[in-house]
Design a protein around this motif. Structure first.
Motif, PDB file in Angstrom:
ATOM      1  N   LEU A 160      -3.376  10.932  31.234  1.00 29.96           N
ATOM      2  CA  LEU A 160      -3.814  12.240  30.737  1.00 29.96           C
ATOM      3  C   LEU A 160      -5.168  12.126  30.035  1.00 29.96           C
ATOM      4  O   LEU A 160      -6.035  12.990  30.172  1.00 29.96           O
ATOM      5  CB  LEU A 160      -2.777  12.823  29.764  1.00 29.96           C
ATOM      6  N   GLU A 180      -7.950  11.984  32.453  1.00 27.74           N
ATOM      7  CA  GLU A 180      -8.312  13.311  32.986  1.00 27.74           C
ATOM      8  C   GLU A 180      -9.266  14.073  32.058  1.00 27.74           C
ATOM      9  O   GLU A 180      -9.891  15.042  32.478  1.00 27.74           O
ATOM     10  CB  GLU A 180      -7.048  14.153  33.216  1.00 27.74           C
ATOM     11  N   CYS A 181      -9.336  13.646  30.795  1.00 25.19           N
ATOM     12  CA  CYS A 181     -10.272  14.286  29.848  1.00 25.19           C
ATOM     13  C   CYS A 181     -11.685  13.743  30.011  1.00 25.19           C
ATOM     14  O   CYS A 181     -12.602  14.190  29.320  1.00 25.19           O
ATOM     15  CB  CYS A 181      -9.820  14.057  28.417  1.00 25.19           C
ATOM     16  N   GLU A 217      -9.903  14.500  19.000  1.00 23.50           N
ATOM     17  CA  GLU A 217     -10.224  15.889  19.346  1.00 23.50           C
ATOM     18  C   GLU A 217     -11.001  16.577  18.229  1.00 23.50           C
ATOM     19  O   GLU A 217     -11.868  17.416  18.502  1.00 23.50           O
ATOM     20  CB  GLU A 217      -8.957  16.666  19.736  1.00 23.50           C
ATOM     21  N   ASP A 257     -13.634  16.611  28.053  1.00 22.90           N
ATOM     22  CA  ASP A 257     -13.058  17.949  28.228  1.00 22.90           C
ATOM     23  C   ASP A 257     -12.160  18.243  27.015  1.00 22.90           C
ATOM     24  O   ASP A 257     -11.001  17.817  26.972  1.00 22.90           O
ATOM     25  CB  ASP A 257     -12.256  17.976  29.538  1.00 22.90           C
ATOM     26  N   GLU A 284     -10.748  21.036  25.751  1.00 26.28           N
ATOM     27  CA  GLU A 284      -9.548  21.876  25.887  1.00 26.28           C
ATOM     28  C   GLU A 284      -8.395  21.068  26.491  1.00 26.28           C
ATOM     29  O   GLU A 284      -7.248  21.160  26.061  1.00 26.28           O
ATOM     30  CB  GLU A 284      -9.842  23.130  26.719  1.00 26.28           C
ATOM     31  N   LYS A 285      -8.742  20.259  27.481  1.00 28.32           N
ATOM     32  CA  LYS A 285      -7.743  19.369  28.085  1.00 28.32           C
ATOM     33  C   LYS A 285      -7.221  18.367  27.042  1.00 28.32           C
ATOM     34  O   LYS A 285      -6.017  18.113  26.939  1.00 28.32           O
ATOM     35  CB  LYS A 285      -8.408  18.633  29.265  1.00 28.32           C
ATOM     36  N   GLU A 300      -4.663  19.697  24.760  1.00 36.43           N
ATOM     37  CA  GLU A 300      -3.332  19.727  25.395  1.00 36.43           C
ATOM     38  C   GLU A 300      -2.688  18.341  25.346  1.00 36.43           C
ATOM     39  O   GLU A 300      -1.481  18.205  25.101  1.00 36.43           O
ATOM     40  CB  GLU A 300      -3.451  20.171  26.863  1.00 36.43           C
TER      41      GLU A 300
END
Lengths: 318, 318
Positions: B36, B39-40, B264, B280, B282-283, B286
């Motif tokens: 995950l 993916e950021c 973050e 990213d 916003e990602k 999450e």
């Protein structure tokens, strides 16, 4: 500018924090918290709100709290009120150092949602507000601008808009021969960053070099302590904060977010930077843990869990 | 100095955070978290440690994690190892961009307790360390000073002592014809404040203007973000942080305290200050919530709960 020698930290947890916390807290525990905070030797504690229990049921026990807490001679005790009724209730208790505040919300939407008044309507009512404060002999000491950096409904707030709001409020006050000492910049929903803090504080300092700036910071996005540091570096001497970072953010989608900056973290940073607060930090860190027990949850403040650096320096064997 | 245009944030949560967290986390969840985070679009992720499971049982599944996670072409994947055996294990997986680090702990007591070696013994072994890294063709890119600001056992660390340690390490490296690009200043136990950060970063910049400084900050006492801001203001381009502020502080009395600064929150502050991260956000917010679910507790990071300011600007109706 250089760091101030000493700062005045106003503890707003019992009022602002408790107003936002969702866990019901007993009147006894609220009183206990105020008394424990008094023992930390705060210069100012905001204790409760004398507002309609219809709107803020968490503060329905304001009179009981007022009756219950013990005044510490070195501490000023403040409370919130919105109108003559609130002032009367607060004055009837004989426990408060009432302060008169002229408040304005910089975001039109936030103003309407929170006070049911537009910015213009707030100005329209200001003469009457001043008259009521005068009638009850409440000294008007501060101009408070809420959402001074931005708000979740309208985004960034233009600093020049804030300057204008302060100017207009001062003109209103001036008509009544009143000249409030303080300007409070409220980052009500956590929109300030260190650069915008530096900019707005600088603008206010330039325009009103004789006024005392109060920074009311929230840590909604983790920038609160960085903003406080910038304020200190610019010579800001007055800060609002809440024990443990108690409270939260009930506004526009940020439910569950952090509230005011944590008092003990701010006090600790000040002491580390050689800035006096007059507050007993070790005692305050104990109170933070009591506040966590009262609320049944971990609060966002850090140093009460990490331990103060001063304590590690004093006890090398720890 | 001015803000950098872009910073490189290394996500250390899967390694440093997981190593400290007390809740057992399944190998599956560890892999999920790395994927995950990939993916950021992080530039660097520290994935795991190839150390003895006797000493760090949380990392006994390092090979399984290595096998399980998917490499993102834009991300560098790093891991920790202490010796030839660790390098062999890491290299055998074929999944890592191994980086050679010369580490030194500025606090003598911390060094002995954590590595079973005094500072002098660490220097005595450094030639051998370099020889091993050369043998395995691991490029030596960084000098890392841990507890560079202070430690719970010894209190404040003298910045000139840190400068000396870096100088001595560089001399050692120089004998082998090696010239590491980076100097990592590790505030391992949360002793830095904004002034001491400014001072030590300034000293290193003055002495080695061509080196890249990496700030590895912890938020043990709530000053981490203020320290990061000061670093940014001085042009520091490399930071370590962990998603959600995952981790903690297992050392000398600060159990239960906050760990690394929250990635973050750091990314959000950078973006608010106009500094690119390539991440990213916003990602990532999450992913923070997923990390909280994996660990079954709220993490200290703020913005994932408060919502990014960018998201509020984009959706005025939110």
């Amino acid at each position: 500018m250089a760091f101030p020698k000493k700062v005045i930290i106003r503890e707003v947890g019992p009022r602002e924090g408790m107003q936002i916390e969702k866990t019901p807290v007993s009147t006894e525990d609220k009183i206990r918290l105020v008394d424990l905070l008094s023992e930390c030797n705060f210069p100012v504690i905001e204790v409760t709100s004398f507002v309609s229990p219809k709107w803020v049921p968490q503060m329905a026990d304001a009179e009981l709290i007022a009756e219950g807490f013990k005044r510490n001679p070195g501490t000023e005790y403040q409370c919130i009120y919105l109108n003559a009724k609130g002032i009367e209730r607060a004055q009837a208790t004989g426990k408060f150092d009432l302060e008169g505040v002229l408040s304005i919300i910089a975001s039109e939407t936030f103003s309407k949602k929170n006070t049911n008044r537009s910015i213009e309507e707030t100005f329209d009512e200001m003469d009457q507000r001043i008259a009521v404060l005068n009638e009850y002999r409440v000294p008007i000491s501060s101009i408070n601008v809420m959402t001074a950096f931005g708000c979740n409904y309208e985004g960034n707030v233009n600093p020049q808009h804030v300057i204008q709001l302060i100017s207009r409020t001062m003109e209103k006050a001036d008509v009544h021969g009143i000249n409030p000492d303080r300007i409070l910049l409220g980052d009500t929903v956590g929109w300030a960053n260190p650069v915008s803090t530096e900019y707005l504080v600088g603008e206010v300092q330039n325009k009103w070099p004789d006024k005392t700036i109060v920074l009311h910071l929230h840590d909604t996005r983790g920038m609160g302590m960085a903003n406080a540091f910038v304020g200190l570096k610019m010579g800001v001497t007055h800060f609002d904060s809440s024990v443990g970072g108690l409270g939260g953010c009930p506004f526009g989608g940020s439910q569950g977010a952090a509230g005011n900056i944590a008092t003990e973290d701010l006090v600790h940073m000040c002491h580390e930077l050689g800035i006096e607060t007059g507050i007993d930090l070790e005692k305050l860190m104990e109170v933070t843990l009591v506040a966590e027990k009262i609320l049944g949850r971990q609060l966002p403040g850090k140093v009460a869990k990490g331990g103060s650096l001063a304590s590690y320096r004093q006890i090398p064997s720890r």
